[in-house]
Design an enzyme around this catalytic site. Sequence first.
Site, PDB file in Angstrom:
ATOM      1  N   SER A  33     -85.026  29.835  -4.455  1.00 33.61           N
ATOM      2  CA  SER A  33     -85.882  29.625  -5.856  1.00 33.61           C
ATOM      3  C   SER A  33     -87.302  29.215  -5.659  1.00 33.61           C
ATOM      4  CB  SER A  33     -85.028  28.739  -6.718  1.00 33.61           C
ATOM      5  OG  SER A  33     -84.180  29.333  -7.147  1.00 33.61           O
ATOM      6  N   ARG A 136     -78.961  44.278 -15.520  1.00 33.68           N
ATOM      7  CA  ARG A 136     -78.905  42.923 -15.891  1.00 33.68           C
ATOM      8  C   ARG A 136     -79.894  42.638 -17.285  1.00 33.68           C
ATOM      9  NH1 ARG A 136     -79.727  39.187 -10.930  1.00 33.68           N
ATOM     10  NH2 ARG A 136     -79.287  37.790 -12.289  1.00 33.68           N
ATOM     11  N   SER A 180     -81.535  28.914 -18.806  1.00 34.59           N
ATOM     12  CA  SER A 180     -81.958  29.772 -17.706  1.00 34.59           C
ATOM     13  C   SER A 180     -83.316  29.380 -17.163  1.00 34.59           C
ATOM     14  CB  SER A 180     -81.993  31.137 -18.229  1.00 34.59           C
ATOM     15  OG  SER A 180     -82.787  31.982 -17.142  1.00 34.59           O
ATOM     16  N   GLN A 182     -85.025  31.085 -14.932  1.00 34.00           N
ATOM     17  CA  GLN A 182     -85.816  32.243 -14.736  1.00 34.00           C
ATOM     18  C   GLN A 182     -86.522  32.712 -16.231  1.00 34.00           C
ATOM     19  OE1 GLN A 182     -83.242  35.316 -13.421  1.00 34.00           O
ATOM     20  NE2 GLN A 182     -83.036  34.289 -11.442  1.00 34.00           N
ATOM     21  N   ASP A 328     -75.036  28.967  -9.259  1.00 36.31           N
ATOM     22  CA  ASP A 328     -74.923  30.022  -8.043  1.00 36.31           C
ATOM     23  C   ASP A 328     -73.607  29.688  -7.232  1.00 36.31           C
ATOM     24  OD1 ASP A 328     -76.793  31.343  -9.002  1.00 36.31           O
ATOM     25  OD2 ASP A 328     -78.389  30.319  -7.730  1.00 36.31           O
ATOM     26  N   LYS A 355     -74.788  37.998 -13.607  1.00 39.11           N
ATOM     27  CA  LYS A 355     -75.675  37.754 -12.408  1.00 39.11           C
ATOM     28  C   LYS A 355     -75.407  39.106 -11.512  1.00 39.11           C
ATOM     29  CE  LYS A 355     -76.362  33.435 -12.990  1.00 39.11           C
ATOM     30  NZ  LYS A 355     -77.702  32.996 -13.319  1.00 39.11           N
ATOM     31  N   ARG A 359     -69.648  37.862 -11.935  1.00 41.45           N
ATOM     32  CA  ARG A 359     -69.112  37.049 -11.213  1.00 41.45           C
ATOM     33  C   ARG A 359     -67.836  36.435 -11.376  1.00 41.45           C
ATOM     34  NH1 ARG A 359     -74.416  34.068  -8.525  1.00 41.45           N
ATOM     35  NH2 ARG A 359     -74.741  36.177  -6.781  1.00 41.45           N
ATOM     36  N   ARG A 401     -73.287  36.439  -2.837  1.00 48.02           N
ATOM     37  CA  ARG A 401     -72.951  35.049  -2.914  1.00 48.02           C
ATOM     38  C   ARG A 401     -71.441  35.612  -2.908  1.00 48.02           C
ATOM     39  NH1 ARG A 401     -77.051  31.652  -3.162  1.00 48.02           N
ATOM     40  NH2 ARG A 401     -78.694  32.136  -4.507  1.00 48.02           N
TER      41      ARG A 401
HETATM   42  C1  S3P Z   1     -82.841  31.176 -10.403  1.00 51.21           C
HETATM   43  C2  S3P Z   1     -82.095  30.796 -11.646  1.00 51.21           C
HETATM   44  C3  S3P Z   1     -80.786  31.169 -11.846  1.00 51.21           C
HETATM   45  C4  S3P Z   1     -80.107  31.435 -10.595  1.00 51.21           C
HETATM   46  C5  S3P Z   1     -80.921  32.220  -9.673  1.00 51.21           C
HETATM   47  C6  S3P Z   1     -82.065  31.669  -9.548  1.00 51.21           C
HETATM   48  C7  S3P Z   1     -84.241  30.770 -10.254  1.00 51.21           C
HETATM   49  O1  S3P Z   1     -80.653  32.149 -12.550  1.00 51.21           O
HETATM   50  O2  S3P Z   1     -78.867  31.911 -10.964  1.00 51.21           O
HETATM   51  O3  S3P Z   1     -79.953  32.441  -8.578  1.00 51.21           O
HETATM   52  O4  S3P Z   1     -84.830  30.850  -9.296  1.00 51.21           O
HETATM   53  O5  S3P Z   1     -85.095  30.476 -11.216  1.00 51.21           O
HETATM   54  P1  S3P Z   1     -80.946  32.021 -14.407  1.00 51.21           P
HETATM   55  O6  S3P Z   1     -82.142  31.598 -14.569  1.00 51.21           O
HETATM   56  O7  S3P Z   1     -80.318  33.303 -14.616  1.00 51.21           O
HETATM   57  O8  S3P Z   1     -79.589  30.923 -14.687  1.00 51.21           O
END
Ligand code: S3P
Length: 441
Positions: A33, A136, A180, A182, A328, A355, A359, A401
């Site tokens: 990340s 996704r 989230s 992201q 994760d 994911k 998962r 993973r």
């Molecule tokens: C991440 C946020 C998570 C995580 C992903 C990396 C990031 O996803 O599962 O492996 O770098 O911001 P989500 O935002 O979909 O929860």
Amino acid sequence: MTPDAAQVHAVEHRVVRPAKRLRGTIAVPGDKSISHRAAMLNALADGGAEVHNFLPGADCLSTLAVLRALGVESTVDDDAGVSVLRIKGVGLRGLREAADVLDCGNSGTTMRLMSGVLAGQPFLSILTGDASLRSRPMARILEPLHQMGVHVIGREGGKAPIVIRGGTVRAVRYRLPVASAQVKSCVLLAALYAGAETTIEEPEATRDHTERMLSAMGVRIEREGPAIRLTPPERLGPLSMRVPNDISAAAFWMVAAAIHSDAEIHLTGVGMNPTRTGIIDALRAMGADLDVEEERVTAGEPVADIVVRSSQLTATAVGGDMIARLIDEAPVLAVAGAFAQGATEINDASELRAKESDRITAVASQLNALGARITERPDGMSIEGGTRLAGGDVESFGDHRLAMALAAGALSASSEVRIKDAEAVAVSYPTFWDDLDRLTE
Ligand code: S3P
């Protein structure tokens, strides 16, 4: 399948044999990340930066390839065993239109965060990815970007490819419907280009690496309870840094050691950001013999060394705001649950279905194929523990993973486990199999 297609889709099997003992010191690679963010934000900075311990995994290389197509030069070198990204920032408004579609590979972080960046650019961008990424959910970023006045569309149901005609971004007050990081980061990055302050509220605290890095680059960004407020900056200052080692990679060895009858594994320089340490809390609640030593701060992120030894685990239940802190790590937590006495519950985790694979179904089906007793539920699973895993054939479905979680369990299985699609580890941990060999020597 034609012979050519068969070659393209050749899958690599990996046989993992039960290990007599697990011993060693491992520096897992840099945090995925943080590596993504270090590349994207430095690309938008005024000036160059060096990012030490940058993760050279396939996902982060997708981010660099996308940035390169937008006119950002970078190199990744191995400097005495440490991977170093050198990147020349072009400034907040220095990206140029790519001549082709932007391929994000398997990386949700690349697609969702770059969409925020591209929302601010006055040109057309089309983002696509592999079959997993194209399945996704992207509606979760299209919705806030629409509210910000950005022209962005996806396929039916909000799937990639997505098309963005950026350039004008309105400030918003946005409450995330799902926890989230992201989506939060996508909105924060678009908000860099808005005319006024943007406020985001999250239902549960998710990883805050974007906020920390923007702040270190001189952006005014404040958190007040569940709300994060960002004031659009004039510019970003470049940020040279060392990326902490990835706790999500270290988690496989934590569980491998805890469930094994003769193990002691030392994990150095692991990122300990409190939004990421749910796996440590869960393993400790299960009675794991796990010590956290030498806590320190590098580049605004806490890091520590972790020692894990053979443990007698008992079941635990995780849910609520804990889920975002170990999202994760759920696959490998399920492995720990399979070896623990009692029934381990993972609740409130329907996000696991969105994911790199579903998962919940993937973990339950593959661990059950090795004799585990896992019952899936729409938002989680129940793991009836106390049985040693058996040998057998399993697959990762191309999910990095899942491949690594299965390998962690296989080291303590009663006979050998064959993992199909084992090369998927390269997405986040290219040296995983080498480290496994070193620990079992
Ligand atoms: C991440 C946020 C998570 C995580 C992903 C990396 C990031 O996803 O599962 O492996 O770098 O911001 P989500 O935002 O979909 O929860």
